[in-house]
Design an enzyme around this catalytic site. Structure first.
Site, PDB file in Angstrom:
ATOM      1  N   ASP A   1      56.619  75.228  47.804  1.00 25.19           N
ATOM      2  CA  ASP A   1      55.667  75.806  46.847  1.00 25.19           C
ATOM      3  C   ASP A   1      56.123  75.395  45.446  1.00 25.19           C
ATOM      4  OD1 ASP A   1      53.887  77.726  45.422  1.00 25.19           O
ATOM      5  OD2 ASP A   1      53.518  78.489  47.428  1.00 25.19           O
TER       6      ASP A   1
ATOM      7  N   HIS B   1      55.087  72.168  44.682  1.00 28.35           N
ATOM      8  CA  HIS B   1      53.778  72.246  44.033  1.00 28.35           C
ATOM      9  C   HIS B   1      53.881  72.035  42.532  1.00 28.35           C
ATOM     10  CE1 HIS B   1      51.905  74.739  47.607  1.00 28.35           C
ATOM     11  NE2 HIS B   1      52.448  73.599  47.986  1.00 28.35           N
TER      12      HIS B   1
END
Ligand SMILES: *[C@@H]1O[C@H](CO)[C@@H](O)[C@H](O)[C@H]1NC(C)=O
Ligand SMILES: *[C@@H]1O[C@H](CO)[C@@H](O)[C@H](O)[C@H]1NC(C)=O
Ligand SMILES: *[C@@H]1O[C@H](CO)[C@@H](O)[C@H](O)[C@H]1NC(C)=O
Ligand SMILES: *[C@@H]1O[C@H](CO)[C@@H](O)[C@H](O)[C@H]1NC(C)=O
Length: 398
Positions: free
Chosen positions: A219, A242
């Site tokens: 993430d 991310h």
């Protein structure tokens, strides 16, 4: 920070200056309080007993974890409220979570420091053993949310260096309600498809430095949420992951804002996003201001520059508009390659357009296809050479 080295004559002076403050205070070794290496026997009580003893010391206590593998078999909270002095925690070994993820998976966190002042944490590997929980989540089963590897709450004057966090069930490191935090030389690692394994999550904190760290996870490498002031992020290798994100903000109507964030000299590689600000499309009084992303190299990163005020995963906020006001954000010397067609997407709220947004010296390409830009409801300026050509509406001010 350095105190007179009494019995440290055999340690080269270099180490005295390179470690944070391994001083001449008393040493509390977890082995003396019953910790067992080997990774089979739960040592959490031994660690807590060591902490309690160190906390009674008035002379720069050192809590020492030697080489070896130590099982901390339940949620372990080091509470500093009764500590008489700042504790230095030096870990040469590896701490492992229970192999059965259900044991701490519903506790939110695995290892916690709270109400500490002046804590120094150096070294050590924190292994959350998240793989089975991710499999459960990937299979779409009912699973625990998972536990964060290492959380600091309600603490001041924190120094963290040389720590490794691997395979956390969810977030690796959380800093929440803390001031004066210096994080350097972290190594964070989890697979790119491990769900919600944010690298470092900052919330409701101020004066936070994160430097010289390598973050590969599933993430955001670093996520910055509401109530964050004065953050300095430099020399980060991010990817997979991310990207580096401010947000999501504005999920709740009365959140605090984010102000004065510098992200500098980072490399973002093989990620879903590059540098990002995202807010929910809901009414809000929150804001983002005084932010600079500078000298960031993108290597095959998706959406290298992105502001998204319509972030509403799985939620029917259709037709709503974000109340979060984004202003004074500069993207400067952002270069490299995008793995998506989009290179610059700045899509702001119709009810609170972004203003004071600067694109300066940008050079982004997208394979052999032209890189795309999209802008809506954004005011600001392009400075120097911006490739692909920026689409900011060049009105001044709001
Ligand atoms: C963050 O880094 C800057 C520059 O190196 C330094 O001046 C500042 O004291 C650091 N802040 C903290 C909280 O460690
Ligand atoms: C912004 O934050 C930095 C630390 O990251 C600090 O040195 C600086 O003084 C802050 N600026 C303002 C205007 O508060
Ligand atoms: C950007 O980083 C490079 C090293 O990677 C350095 O040589 C250059 O001076 C930096 N530029 C700015 C504007 O900080
Ligand atoms: C720029 O802003 C003006 C005034 O709000 C508006 O009329 C115009 O359509 C905008 N242009 C773009 C490209 O967004």
């Amino acid at each position: 920070m350095l105190e007179a080295p009494n019995s440290l004559f055999s340690i080269p002076i270099f180490f005295l200056f390179s470690a944070f403050s391994l001083t001449s205070g008393s040493t509390y070794n977890v082995l003396d309080y019953g910790a067992k290496s080997g990774g089979e026997i739960d040592s959490s009580k031994a660690f807590l007993d060591t902490w309690a003893a160190a906390c009674t010391s008035t002379t720069s206590p050192l809590l020492y974890v030697p080489a070896g593998t130590f099982l901390l078999g339940s949620k372990t909270t080091f509470d500093g409220v009764d500590c008489k002095n700042s504790v230095t925690v030096q870990i040469d070994g590896t701490l492992v979570a229970p192999s059965d993820y259900t044991v701490v998976g519903n506790d939110g966190n695995w290892i916690v420091f709270e109400q500490t002042n002046g804590i120094v944490l150096t070294g050590g590997t924190f292994d959350g053993r998240g793989a089975d929980l991710w499999s459960c989540k990937h299979a779409g089963n009912q699973c625990p949310v998972g536990a964060t590897n290492l959380a600091f709450y309600d603490s001041n004057n924190i120094q963290i260096s040389g720590v490794t966090s691997v395979n956390s069930q969810i977030f690796h490191v959380i800093i929440q309600e803390c001031t004066n935090v210096n994080i350097k030389g972290l190594t964070i690692s989890a697979p790119g498809d491990s769900p919600n394994t944010d690298g470092i999550h900052l919330a409701k904190s101020s004066n936070v430095n994160v430097t010289g760290s390598t973050i590969a996870t599933g993430d955001d490498c670093i996520s910055i949420s509401s109530g964050i002031y004065n953050v300095w992020i430099e020399d980060i290798q991010c990817g997979p992951g991310h990207g580096i994100s401010i947000g999501s903000l504005g999920a709740e109507p009365n959140e605090e804002g984010v102000q004065n964030v510098t992200v500098k000299h980072c490399t973002i590689q093989e990620t879903l996003n590059g540098v990002r600000i995202k807010t929910w499309a809901r009414p809000s009084t929150s804001y983002v201001k005084q932010v600079i992303f500078q000298n960031v190299t993108m290597v095959n990163a998706g959406n290298p520059i992105i502001i998204d005020q319509n972030y509403s995963p799985g939620s029917p906020d259709v037709g709503d508009s974000s109340g979060v006001e984004i202003s004074g954000v500069t993207f400067q010397y952002i270069r490299g390659t995008s793995s998506t067609k989009a290179a610059i997407s700045i899509n702001c709220s119709p009810s609170k357009p972004c203003w004071g947004i600067t694109l300066q010296d940008i050079d982004l390409t997208s394979g052999d296809q032209p890189a795309e830009v999209s802008c809506s409801n954004v005011y600001g300026s392009n400075v120097g050479t911006v490739v692909p050509a920026g689409c900011i509406n060049k009105s001044i001010g709001k």
